[in-house]
Scaffold this motif. Structure first.
Motif, mmCIF file in Angstrom:
data_model
loop_
_atom_site.group_PDB
_atom_site.id
_atom_site.type_symbol
_atom_site.label_atom_id
_atom_site.label_comp_id
_atom_site.label_asym_id
_atom_site.label_seq_id
_atom_site.Cartn_x
_atom_site.Cartn_y
_atom_site.Cartn_z
ATOM 1 N N ASP A 55 0.858 -1.183 0.000
ATOM 2 C CA ASP A 55 0.000 0.000 0.000
ATOM 3 C C ASP A 55 0.897 1.237 0.000
ATOM 4 N N ILE A 56 0.347 2.385 -0.385
ATOM 5 C CA ILE A 56 1.139 3.618 -0.405
ATOM 6 C C ILE A 56 1.037 4.371 0.917
ATOM 7 N N VAL A 57 -0.178 4.531 1.409
ATOM 8 C CA VAL A 57 -0.393 5.343 2.613
ATOM 9 C C VAL A 57 -0.337 4.446 3.844
ATOM 10 N N LEU A 58 0.764 4.563 4.585
ATOM 11 C CA LEU A 58 0.986 3.769 5.789
ATOM 12 C C LEU A 58 1.327 4.695 6.954
ATOM 13 N N PRO A 59 1.201 4.230 8.187
ATOM 14 C CA PRO A 59 1.376 5.118 9.344
ATOM 15 C C PRO A 59 2.768 5.711 9.505
ATOM 16 N N ASP A 60 3.815 4.973 9.111
ATOM 17 C CA ASP A 60 5.170 5.463 9.381
ATOM 18 C C ASP A 60 5.909 5.957 8.135
ATOM 19 N N LEU A 61 5.836 5.235 7.037
ATOM 20 C CA LEU A 61 6.494 5.651 5.795
ATOM 21 C C LEU A 61 5.524 5.507 4.632
ATOM 22 N N ARG A 62 5.702 6.350 3.625
ATOM 23 C CA ARG A 62 4.908 6.190 2.411
ATOM 24 C C ARG A 62 5.482 5.058 1.560
ATOM 25 N N GLY A 63 4.624 4.528 0.697
ATOM 26 C CA GLY A 63 5.025 3.420 -0.150
ATOM 27 C C GLY A 63 6.213 3.731 -1.039
ATOM 28 N N GLU A 64 6.320 4.994 -1.498
ATOM 29 C CA GLU A 64 7.449 5.367 -2.349
ATOM 30 C C GLU A 64 8.779 5.169 -1.617
ATOM 31 N N GLU A 65 8.817 5.589 -0.357
ATOM 32 C CA GLU A 65 10.048 5.455 0.425
ATOM 33 C C GLU A 65 10.372 3.985 0.684
ATOM 34 N N ILE A 66 9.336 3.198 0.954
ATOM 35 C CA ILE A 66 9.537 1.765 1.178
ATOM 36 C C ILE A 66 10.048 1.100 -0.095
ATOM 37 N N ALA A 67 9.442 1.451 -1.233
ATOM 38 C CA ALA A 67 9.851 0.853 -2.509
ATOM 39 C C ALA A 67 11.305 1.188 -2.838
ATOM 40 N N ARG A 68 11.718 2.426 -2.563
ATOM 41 C CA ARG A 68 13.120 2.806 -2.805
ATOM 42 C C ARG A 68 14.065 1.942 -1.970
ATOM 43 N N ARG A 69 13.720 1.779 -0.709
ATOM 44 C CA ARG A 69 14.581 0.990 0.181
ATOM 45 C C ARG A 69 14.614 -0.479 -0.244
ATOM 46 N N LEU A 70 13.461 -1.013 -0.623
ATOM 47 C CA LEU A 70 13.412 -2.403 -1.089
ATOM 48 C C LEU A 70 14.271 -2.588 -2.334
ATOM 49 N N LYS A 71 14.244 -1.604 -3.213
ATOM 50 C CA LYS A 71 15.008 -1.691 -4.460
ATOM 51 C C LYS A 71 16.504 -1.801 -4.173
ATOM 52 N N VAL A 72 16.946 -1.130 -3.121
ATOM 53 C CA VAL A 72 18.370 -1.145 -2.766
ATOM 54 C C VAL A 72 18.733 -2.374 -1.944
ATOM 55 N N GLU A 73 17.932 -2.665 -0.918
ATOM 56 C CA GLU A 73 18.284 -3.720 0.034
ATOM 57 C C GLU A 73 17.810 -5.110 -0.381
ATOM 58 N N TYR A 74 16.708 -5.164 -1.137
ATOM 59 C CA TYR A 74 16.145 -6.455 -1.551
ATOM 60 C C TYR A 74 15.759 -6.392 -3.031
ATOM 61 N N PRO A 75 16.734 -6.225 -3.909
ATOM 62 C CA PRO A 75 16.432 -6.001 -5.335
ATOM 63 C C PRO A 75 15.740 -7.170 -6.024
ATOM 64 N N ASN A 76 15.816 -8.368 -5.451
ATOM 65 C CA ASN A 76 15.201 -9.531 -6.096
ATOM 66 C C ASN A 76 13.726 -9.715 -5.738
ATOM 67 N N ILE A 77 13.249 -8.951 -4.763
ATOM 68 C CA ILE A 77 11.839 -9.047 -4.378
ATOM 69 C C ILE A 77 11.014 -8.145 -5.295
ATOM 70 N N LYS A 78 9.986 -8.700 -5.894
ATOM 71 C CA LYS A 78 9.107 -7.906 -6.755
ATOM 72 C C LYS A 78 8.104 -7.146 -5.891
ATOM 73 N N VAL A 79 7.818 -5.913 -6.297
ATOM 74 C CA VAL A 79 6.876 -5.069 -5.554
ATOM 75 C C VAL A 79 5.675 -4.763 -6.438
ATOM 76 N N LEU A 80 4.504 -5.140 -5.950
ATOM 77 C CA LEU A 80 3.245 -4.843 -6.636
ATOM 78 C C LEU A 80 2.450 -3.900 -5.742
ATOM 79 N N VAL A 81 2.210 -2.690 -6.225
ATOM 80 C CA VAL A 81 1.486 -1.687 -5.439
ATOM 81 C C VAL A 81 -0.010 -1.929 -5.554
ATOM 82 N N LEU A 82 -0.681 -1.942 -4.406
ATOM 83 C CA LEU A 82 -2.139 -2.075 -4.343
ATOM 84 C C LEU A 82 -2.631 -0.961 -3.435
ATOM 85 N N SER A 83 -3.171 0.105 -4.028
ATOM 86 C CA SER A 83 -3.458 1.296 -3.235
ATOM 87 C C SER A 83 -4.681 2.047 -3.739
ATOM 88 N N ALA A 84 -5.305 2.778 -2.813
ATOM 89 C CA ALA A 84 -6.418 3.652 -3.177
ATOM 90 C C ALA A 84 -5.898 4.978 -3.720
#
Length: 216
Positions: A55-84
């Motif tokens: 999801d994009i809207v979360l209590p602590d970080l937005r989805g964009e920030e999470i996706a950036r971090r995942l791209k760097v730290e866990y590049p092999n994990i695919k990210v599928l956004v499901l958001s309103a």
């Protein structure tokens, strides 16, 4: 077996998505659930999913920030956004980061399964409404001025533009910089005029292209 972690802060919606996936008859397994970024990264210390439904809207970080971090730290994990949230700025930012797909929470259950299947086959998947917005963004990009001169930004303008490109709303920016909402909006309008741009999507695209702001 496709191992999935769901990142969603609304328990009922998260349960609905989980039930949809588990009853799909596909070779999918929900290996974990998180209601915020902190829980997700704690899970990732011990779990190795193939896919994260984010999801994009979360209590602590937005989805964009999470996706950036995942791209760097866990590049092999695919990210599928499901958001309103399906704003142009959010879509542009997440696609630029390199998520595997983006679907709206308005989609039917079968679209979620189809999206997971396509993404795990190595394809990108965008819901119909998201694809329409992406097409418009691509059209705007193709018809945008090609030779906009680079203009020196003030230190305060740089602080504002960096946060705008992170997808932060006016109220968050004003709180972080200790200025009023009206001042943030004034800086935003000045940036548009100074750089010859029309909106926040063009601003983000310009700043990434010119290296004013870098994706991390």
């Amino acid at each position: 077996m496709v191992n999935i972690i769901i990142v969603e802060d609304h328990p009922l919606f998260r349960m609905g998505v989980k039930n949809t996936i588990e009853k799909s008859g596909e070779n999918f397994r929900i290996m974990g659930e998180a209601s915020n970024a902190a829980e997700l990264f704690e899970l990732l210390k011990t779990q190795k999913p193939d896919l994260i439904l984010l999801d994009i809207v979360l209590p602590d970080l937005r989805g964009e920030e999470i996706a950036r971090r995942l791209k760097v730290e866990y590049p092999n994990i695919k990210v599928l956004v499901l958001s309103a949230e399906t704003t142009e700025a959010a879509i542009y930012d997440l696609v630029s980061i390199g998520v595997a797909g983006f679907i709206s929470k308005q989609v039917v259950a079968t679209d979620i399964i189809r999206a997971i299947r396509e993404v795990m086959c190595g394809n990108e998947f965008y819901g119909t409404d998201i694809a329409t917005i992406l097409s418009r963004l691509m059209f705007d990009h193709e018809h945008a001025p090609k030779d906009t001169p680079t203009t020196t930004l003030t230190p305060r303008e740089l602080e504002v533009v960096e946060r705008l490109c992170e997808g932060k709303p006016t109220k968050i920016i004003s709180a972080e910089l200790g200025i009023s909402d009206r001042t943030v909006e004034a800086h935003k309008n000045n940036l548009y005029q100074k750089l010859g741009l029309r909106n926040q999507v063009e601003l983000a695209r310009y700043c990434f292209k010119k290296g004013i702001v870098k994706l991390e």
